[in-house]
Motif scaffolding. Sequence first.
Motif: not given
Length: 122
Positions: A33-52
Amino acid sequence: MAKTLQQMVDEVREAMESDLHVRGRSLEVQIRKAGRLLPRRVRQDATYLAQGVAVAANPKLARMVDMAKARQAHRRIVAYLGTVDIGAQRRNAALNLVASIAFALLMTGVLLLFVLWQRGFI
């Protein structure tokens, strides 16, 4: 104090909800939902946490999660979300819209005057 992966994800979810006003039943939904509100690097970090968190639910696979990388990702996400001012972003978007409309009106007026001048009415 050592935080567990779930505590880090919960803190990120709360920060996203309070700072970006993005809600969702899981971190993955909030990231989407956040989409482009988050920069790519922050989005990747958040995805890493979610997958973790998903991987850590399985005891045998839990060893695959790099906690140092997860802590670093958590720090980057929280640091970025601390600097976000959603009100300023909305004001800038509104000003950009008004400026675009004003520019279009100005160019239309100039074109109208040019056409009238070419046809000899001015």
